[in-house]
Design a protein around this motif. Structure first.
Motif, short mmCIF file in Angstrom:
data_model
loop_
_atom_site.label_atom_id
_atom_site.label_comp_id
_atom_site.label_asym_id
_atom_site.label_seq_id
_atom_site.Cartn_x
_atom_site.Cartn_y
_atom_site.Cartn_z
N MET A 352 0.83 -1.21 0.00
CA MET A 352 0.00 0.00 0.00
C MET A 352 0.87 1.26 0.00
SD MET A 352 -3.15 -1.08 2.48
CE MET A 352 -4.06 -2.59 2.23
N ASP A 353 0.55 2.15 0.95
CA ASP A 353 1.24 3.43 1.01
C ASP A 353 2.19 3.51 2.20
OD1 ASP A 353 -0.27 4.55 -1.22
OD2 ASP A 353 -1.97 4.50 0.15
N LEU A 354 2.65 2.36 2.70
CA LEU A 354 3.61 2.38 3.81
C LEU A 354 4.82 3.22 3.41
CD1 LEU A 354 3.72 -1.20 5.34
CD2 LEU A 354 2.95 0.89 6.43
N LYS A 355 5.24 4.05 4.34
CA LYS A 355 6.30 5.01 4.06
C LYS A 355 7.59 4.68 4.82
CE LYS A 355 7.09 10.04 4.40
NZ LYS A 355 6.49 11.32 4.85
N HIS A 356 7.46 4.32 6.10
CA HIS A 356 8.62 4.01 6.93
C HIS A 356 8.37 2.68 7.63
CE1 HIS A 356 8.95 8.65 7.29
NE2 HIS A 356 9.63 8.23 6.25
N VAL A 357 9.32 1.76 7.54
CA VAL A 357 9.22 0.45 8.18
C VAL A 357 10.48 0.17 8.97
CG1 VAL A 357 9.01 -2.04 7.81
CG2 VAL A 357 7.67 -0.47 6.40
N VAL A 358 10.30 -0.31 10.19
CA VAL A 358 11.42 -0.75 11.02
C VAL A 358 11.24 -2.24 11.29
CG1 VAL A 358 12.62 -0.48 13.23
CG2 VAL A 358 11.57 1.51 12.13
N VAL A 359 12.28 -3.02 11.04
CA VAL A 359 12.27 -4.45 11.32
C VAL A 359 13.21 -4.72 12.49
CG1 VAL A 359 12.79 -6.76 10.44
CG2 VAL A 359 11.68 -5.08 8.96
N VAL A 360 12.71 -5.46 13.48
CA VAL A 360 13.49 -5.76 14.68
C VAL A 360 13.49 -7.27 14.93
CG1 VAL A 360 13.05 -3.52 15.77
CG2 VAL A 360 11.47 -5.42 16.18
N ASP A 361 14.39 -7.69 15.81
CA ASP A 361 14.42 -9.10 16.21
C ASP A 361 13.25 -9.42 17.13
OD1 ASP A 361 17.09 -10.14 15.12
OD2 ASP A 361 17.75 -8.35 16.22
N ASP A 362 13.03 -10.72 17.34
CA ASP A 362 11.86 -11.13 18.12
C ASP A 362 12.02 -10.91 19.62
OD1 ASP A 362 13.72 -13.11 18.54
OD2 ASP A 362 12.42 -14.78 18.00
N ASP A 363 13.18 -10.40 20.07
CA ASP A 363 13.30 -10.06 21.48
C ASP A 363 12.83 -8.63 21.77
OD1 ASP A 363 15.52 -8.96 20.05
OD2 ASP A 363 16.59 -8.66 21.95
N ILE A 364 12.42 -7.90 20.73
CA ILE A 364 11.97 -6.51 20.88
C ILE A 364 10.44 -6.47 20.84
CG2 ILE A 364 12.01 -4.20 19.86
CD1 ILE A 364 14.68 -5.04 21.03
N ASP A 365 9.85 -5.75 21.78
CA ASP A 365 8.40 -5.56 21.82
C ASP A 365 8.04 -4.43 20.86
OD1 ASP A 365 5.73 -5.10 22.36
OD2 ASP A 365 6.00 -4.75 24.51
N VAL A 366 7.35 -4.76 19.77
CA VAL A 366 7.06 -3.74 18.75
C VAL A 366 6.07 -2.69 19.25
CG1 VAL A 366 7.55 -5.30 16.83
CG2 VAL A 366 5.20 -5.12 17.70
N PHE A 367 5.40 -2.95 20.34
CA PHE A 367 4.45 -1.99 20.90
C PHE A 367 5.08 -1.10 21.97
CE2 PHE A 367 1.98 -5.59 19.35
CZ PHE A 367 1.11 -4.95 18.48
N ASN A 368 6.37 -1.29 22.22
CA ASN A 368 7.10 -0.50 23.20
C ASN A 368 8.07 0.41 22.46
OD1 ASN A 368 9.16 0.35 25.08
ND2 ASN A 368 8.44 -1.21 26.50
N GLY A 369 7.72 1.69 22.35
CA GLY A 369 8.52 2.63 21.59
C GLY A 369 9.95 2.75 22.09
N GLU A 370 10.14 2.65 23.40
CA GLU A 370 11.49 2.75 23.96
C GLU A 370 12.36 1.58 23.50
OE1 GLU A 370 13.77 2.87 28.29
OE2 GLU A 370 11.58 3.07 28.21
N GLN A 371 11.77 0.37 23.49
CA GLN A 371 12.54 -0.79 23.04
C GLN A 371 12.89 -0.69 21.56
OE1 GLN A 371 11.47 -4.79 23.99
NE2 GLN A 371 10.70 -4.30 26.02
N VAL A 372 11.96 -0.20 20.76
CA VAL A 372 12.22 -0.06 19.33
C VAL A 372 13.33 0.96 19.10
CG1 VAL A 372 11.24 0.64 17.11
CG2 VAL A 372 9.89 -0.76 18.68
N GLU A 373 13.26 2.09 19.79
CA GLU A 373 14.29 3.10 19.67
C GLU A 373 15.64 2.55 20.13
OE1 GLU A 373 15.33 7.66 21.13
OE2 GLU A 373 13.47 6.70 21.79
N TRP A 374 15.62 1.76 21.20
CA TRP A 374 16.85 1.15 21.72
C TRP A 374 17.46 0.21 20.68
CZ3 TRP A 374 17.43 -4.14 23.49
CH2 TRP A 374 18.63 -4.38 24.15
N ALA A 375 16.60 -0.55 19.99
CA ALA A 375 17.09 -1.45 18.93
C ALA A 375 17.74 -0.64 17.81
CB ALA A 375 15.96 -2.31 18.39
#
Length: 531
Positions: A352-375
């Protein structure tokens, strides 16, 4: 789930989620009142109108879940997938209730309908909940949701500036010099709204998907003045045609899903040929932006999951974020194999129109912004892990895009960030901090007066502890903290002194992971340089 629009309103009302406002209300106040309310609202006496107006029915996540018969938000995506996998074709009914009152020709008057203004800078009253059906000689029926700005009593615009199947149908009709006939159904159950909002491949019947979500066929009726179907259970249906004038008329502005004011779009005009309605019709005004968001996001989840499945990537979780307004941003955690961080990005950015995507490992909680930023902070090197795709399809509502001439669809950049641990990086670099004795030493116990027994102490115990350490680390290396725990009979001061003694005697070394081992043993990493 065989529930119609009115049945859903009744359920909301019975559950205390819909409030009736029975006193006279100026229609200019509707948008801000809905914005202030934590309930859906029904205005029964709008000044100057004979028809009630309902708004805010799916403006919260909980009400969206309720509309889909779901107990969790993730269940909505599963119901959508069921509809995609097991579509049920619509069926026609002979006497739909929306044909109780029929107005055609010169008697058509959109100004009789309580179509409200929303944002301060809107270009005019907007029909926001119109489920639009169009037909193409080659591709068949297409269904979607589009907004219509009322210009005259029988004339509107239609916002199809974004590339989609409806725009294609209108463009093909325009090139052939003919109008594109459409039906506009207003006042429908959210299940039909979700089906219509799903961007199905061309030629796929979105109302078949809605039927699959429901588990029963969606009922259709036949228009009076054009050869088109409509949703039989609607409150109101407009029979119309997109005029073959091309993208030449201004339409908008409008408060968009972005929570920003959209610009002036150049679009075709729409001539309304007939109005069908129930005798006691209720007008449904979909309130922007949140009433658009909660059923839009699951369609993105499903499309992303399907793209990653096709790419052979094993997904743990997806978060289509609210900060990206459920359209532009996705965070995806994967159970990674070599190279799959980049593969996942390529697959997801095609959606679709997705603009920005971040892919992380399965030890990162995708609903926790701090963890995503830390990754991102600890696992990304920009020259290696940030992918920019220029010239990709963009959504014209993106305010950061350059200004384009009327009718020209802009392109933009898509960005992917691979925040997975790169191949070749030692895993010990990503061992998270954890604290010894976390399972046994509890602060609450010590606040209540717990005390620990003193360990063995004295210089004579240091030699005993040193001998015990040698015995423990000869078979396999151990972390310092492991030794301290295993030698709990000694006081920690004794253990520390014993380790210091062994170090002075040049009997201790550390492995590359930081464990203690006997110097010269098979576990000694023997780094270069003098020992």
């Amino acid at each position: 789930m065989d529930e119609n629009f009115r049945g859903f309103l009744s359920r909301l009302e019975n559950d205390g989620d819909l409030v009736n406002i029975d006193q006279p209300v100026d229609i200019r106040h509707v948008a801000t009142l809905v914005d202030q309310s934590d309930k859906a609202l029904r205005f029964n006496r709008l000044v100057g109108y004979d028809m009630p107006l309902v708004s805010g029915i799916i403006r919260t996540q909980q009400r969206a879940m309720k509309s889909m018969g779901a107990t969790t938000y993730t269940e909505i995506e599963k119901k959508l997938q069921r509809g995609i996998d097991n579509p049920i074709a619509p069926r026609y009914v002979e006497r739909p209730p929306v044909k109780e009152v029929i107005t055609t020709g010169g008697d058509v008057d959109l100004f009789k309908l309580p179509i409200p203004m929303s944002s301060i800078y809107d270009g005019g009253p907007m029909i926001t909940a119109g489920i639009v059906m169009a037909k193409d000689p080659e591709y068949g029926i297409n269904t979607g949701i589009y907004r219509f700005m009322v210009k005259e009593k029988a004339l509107t615009g239609i916002d199809i500036v974004t590339p989609n199947n409806m725009r294609l149908y209108a463009q093909r009709a325009y090139e052939q010099g003919r109008p594109c006939e459409i039906s506009i159904s207003i006042g429908n159950h959210p299940m039909e709204i979700m089906g219509a909002g799903y961007r199905a491949p061309i030629g796929v019947d979105e109302m078949g998907i809605a039927g699959g979500i429901r588990g029963v066929p969606v009922e259709l009726g036949r228009c009076e003045t054009i050869d088109m179907p409509f949703l039989a259970d609607s409150e109101i249906v407009l029979e119309a045609e997109i005029l073959p004038t091309g993208w030449t008329q201004p339409e908008g502005r409008f408060g968009e899903f972005t929570a920003l004011m959209g610009g002036l779009h150049w679009n075709p005009n729409v001539r309304i040929k007939a109005v069908l309605q129930r005798r006691d019709a209720q007008y449904y005004a979909l309130h922007m932006p949140w009433e658009n968001t909660w059923l839009a996001a699951p369609t993105r989840y499903q499309a992303i999951r399907r793209a990653l499945l096709t790419a052979g990537v094993q997904v743990k979780d997806i978060n289509v974020t609210l900060g990206g307004r459920a359209f532009w941003h996705a965070i995806i955690s994967i159970k990674k194999q070599a190279g799959e961080g980049k593969n996942a990005l390529l697959a997801a950015l095609s959606v679709m129109d997705l603009k920005h995507v971040v892919v992380v490992d399965d030890d990162i909680d995708v609903f926790n912004g701090e963890q995503v930023e830390w990754a991102i902070a600890t696992r990304v090197q920009g020259d290696r892990d940030v992918m920019v795709i220029p010239g990709a399809r963009a959504k014209p509502l993106d305010p950061s895009l350059p200004v384009m001439p009327p009718g020209v669809v802009p392109t933009g950049a898509k960005v992917g960030i691979d925040a997975t641990i790169s191949e070749g990086i030692p895993r010990e670099r990503y061992e998270r901090i954890s604290y010894a004795y976390a399972d046994s030493a509890k602060i609450a116990d010590y606040l209540k007066g717990k005390s620990d027994a003193a360990g063995l102490a004295g210089e004579d115990q240091v030699q005993a502890a040193a001998a015990a350490i040698v015995e423990l680390i000869t078979p396999a290396p151990l972390y310092y903290q492991d030794l301290a725990q295993k030698l709990g009979r000694f006081g920690f001061n004794v253990v520390a002194r014993a380790l210091g003694l062994l170090h002075e005697q040049q009997k201790l070394w550390q492995t590359s992971e930081g464990r203690l081992c006997m110097r010269g043993s098979a576990f000694d990493a023997k780094p270069p340089g003098k020992r």
